[in-house]
Design an enzyme around this catalytic site. Structure first.
Site, PDB file in Angstrom:
ATOM      1  N   GLY A 158       0.815  -1.203   0.000  1.00  0.00           N
ATOM      2  CA  GLY A 158       0.000   0.000   0.000  1.00  0.00           C
ATOM      3  C   GLY A 158       0.852   1.257   0.000  1.00  0.00           C
ATOM      4  O   GLY A 158       2.077   1.214   0.177  1.00  0.00           O
ATOM      5  N   CYS A 159       0.197   2.393  -0.170  1.00  0.00           N
ATOM      6  CA  CYS A 159       0.919   3.665  -0.291  1.00  0.00           C
ATOM      7  C   CYS A 159       1.611   4.055   1.008  1.00  0.00           C
ATOM      8  O   CYS A 159       2.821   4.328   1.021  1.00  0.00           O
ATOM      9  CB  CYS A 159      -0.021   4.760  -0.780  1.00  0.00           C
ATOM     10  SG  CYS A 159      -1.537   4.958   0.198  1.00  0.00           S
ATOM     11  N   TYR A 160       0.873   4.106   2.106  1.00  0.00           N
ATOM     12  CA  TYR A 160       1.490   4.463   3.384  1.00  0.00           C
ATOM     13  C   TYR A 160       2.575   3.466   3.792  1.00  0.00           C
ATOM     14  O   TYR A 160       3.669   3.874   4.222  1.00  0.00           O
ATOM     15  CB  TYR A 160       0.441   4.558   4.490  1.00  0.00           C
ATOM     16  CG  TYR A 160      -0.426   5.796   4.458  1.00  0.00           C
ATOM     17  CD1 TYR A 160       0.133   7.073   4.562  1.00  0.00           C
ATOM     18  CD2 TYR A 160      -1.815   5.702   4.356  1.00  0.00           C
ATOM     19  CE1 TYR A 160      -0.667   8.211   4.554  1.00  0.00           C
ATOM     20  CE2 TYR A 160      -2.630   6.834   4.347  1.00  0.00           C
ATOM     21  CZ  TYR A 160      -2.039   8.088   4.445  1.00  0.00           C
ATOM     22  OH  TYR A 160      -2.829   9.212   4.443  1.00  0.00           O
TER      23      TYR A 160
END
Length: 356
Positions: A158-160
Site C-alpha cells: 500500500g501507499c502508506y
C-alpha cells in the site's frame, strides 16, 4: 517480446495512472481496460489526456477477455480481488493486485482489520509481496514461477506502508532501533489516495484549505507496516493525515534508538541508508541537511528518503516521499510486473518529476 496486459478497475485514479504507464511501456500492450460504470466510453473521453494516444474504450469486467492476457492488474477495492484472482491464476494469467487482499500473510490478521473473511487464503502462500526494494526475494520467486510456465501472484504494498517502510527499514534492519520501543509514524497523503468517489472528507469544499487526521489507531495499513518492518504487534503508532494535494505522500517515522546501540551521527546514517539502497535505482537517499518533498517525486515511481538523528532524544527520524498513486500504487505495480516478467525493473517508469 510483447505481453498482453489488462487492467480491471481502470477508471479509478490508480487504474488510469496504470493505463498511462502501460500504454507507454515497450513490452506490455494494453488490450483491456475495464469499468462497469464507463463501459463503451473511450479512455480519451473520460480522461482527455489520452486524446491522440489511444482509441481503447472501457469494457465491462464480464466482457473483457482477461484470460487471453499474460498479466492482469487488479486496481479494485479490497475483497474484489478475492473473487477475481483465483480464476485468473487457474487460467494461467499472472495477477498483480493493487488492493490489500494478498498483502497480509496471516488470513486472521486480514479478517480482524478488514472485517471480512479471506476467501482465498490458499493463495496467500503463493503471493509475493510487492515492495521490490525490501521484498526482492519474494518477487524473484514469483518470476521464477512464471518462467517455469506458471502464473504468478503479486500483492502490491500500500501507499502508506511503502513510504513508511522505505524510510525506516535500513535503520531497523541494521539493529539500531529498540525492538521493545514504539515506532511512531505521522504520514500525509494527497486526496487521490482516497479513491475517485467523492465523500464528505474528499469533496473539494471539505478537503480544500484543510488538513486532518483520520483512522487514528485504527487504520488498516498498521498491520502491513508491522509485517514489512518486523515490528511486534502494538509496536507501531500510525496516524495518517489528508492534505489538499492531488498526489503525493510524505511519511515521517520516529524510531527509538536501541539502548545497546552507540549514538550514530546523521552523516553515518545517511551513508548506511545509501549503502542499503545502492542497488535500488528508484530510491534516492537525500544528502545530509536536505529532506524529501512530495513535489520532487510527483508523477514518478521514485522514492526520496531522508534520515536525521535526534541526539538529545536518542531517536532516528526517517522521512519518505512518494507519489501515492505512483510508487504507492500504479508505478509500483508496473515495477513488480517488470521483475516478474524478467524485464529491468525501471522499464516504462518515469525517472524525473516535473521540476516546477
Amino acid at each position: 517480446m510483447t505481453y498482453k496486459a489488462g487492467i480491471v478497475g481502470a477508471a479509478g485514479f490508480a487504474g488510469i495512472e496504470l493505463a498511462r504507464l502501460v500504454l507507454a511501456h515497450p513490452s506490455f500492450e494494453l488490450v483491456a481496460a475495464t469499468s462497469d460504470a464507463l463501459a463503451g466510453t473511450p479512455l480519451a473521453k473520460a480522461y482527455p489526456a489520452f486524446a491522440g494516444v489511444t482509441d481503447l474504450a472501457f469494457s465491462t469486467h464480464a466482457e473483457a477477455n482477461l484470460s487471453a492476457c499474460d498479466v492482469v492488474f487488479l486496481a479494485v477495492p479490497h475483497t474484489a480481488a478475492l473473487g477475481m484472482a483465483p480464476a485468473l491464476i487457474a487460467q494461467g494469467v499472472t495477477v498483480v493486485d493493487l488492493s490489500a487482499d494478498f498483502r497480509l500473510k496471516d488470513p486472521q490478521t486480514y479478517e480482524r482489520w478488514y472485517k471480512t473473511p479471506h476467501t482465498a487464503a490458499d493463495l496467500l502462500r503463493k503471493a509475493a509481496f510487492g515492495l521490490p526494494e525490501l521484498t526482492g526475494d519474494e518477487l524473484a520467486r514469483a518470476s521464477a514461477e512464471r518462467a517455469r510456465g506458471g502464473a504468478a501472484l503479486v500483492g502490491c504494498a500500500g501507499c502508506y506502508p511503502t513510504a513508511t517502510s522505505l524510510a525506516a527499514a535500513p535503520a531497523i534492519r541494521a539493529g539500531l532501533v529498540d525492538a521493545q520501543g514504539v515506532v511512531v509514524v505521522d504520514a500525509v497523503s494527497g486526496v487521490t489516495g482516497a479513491g475517485k468517489k467523492a465523500t464528505e472528507r474528499t469533496h473539494f469544499c471539505f478537503a480544500n484549505e484543510n488538513l486532518e487526521a483520520y483512522g487514528v489507531a485504527t487504520h488498516r495499513h498498521t498491520p502491513e507496516i508491522e509485517q514489512i518492518l518486523g515490528l511486534r504487534a502494538g509496536g507501531l503508532v500510525f496516524t495518517p493525515h489528508l492534505a489538499p494535494l492531488n498526489r503525493g505522500l510524505l511519511s515521517t517515522v520516529t524510531m527509538p534508538l536501541s539502548p545497546d546501540a552507540p549514538l550514530p551521527s546523521t552523516s553515518e546514517l545517511v551513508q548506511l541508508y545509501r549503502d542499503f539502497y545502492a542497488s535500488s535505482p528508484l530510491v534516492t537517499v537525500m544528502p545530509e541537511g536536505q529532506l524529501p518533498k512530495t513535489a520532487s517525486v510527483a508523477g514518478t515511481n521514485r522514492a526520496h528518503v531522508g534520515v536525521v538523528v535526534h541526539e538529545a532524544a536518542r531517536m532516528i527520524v526517517g522521512i519518505g516521499a512518494i507519489d501515492n498513486i505512483g510508487k504507492g500504487a500504479a508505478g509500483q505495480a508496473l515495477q513488480c510486473a517488470n521483475i516478474v516478467f524478467g524485464l529491468p525493473e525501471t522499464t516504462g517508469l518515469d525517472y524525473v518529476s516535473v521540476p516546477v
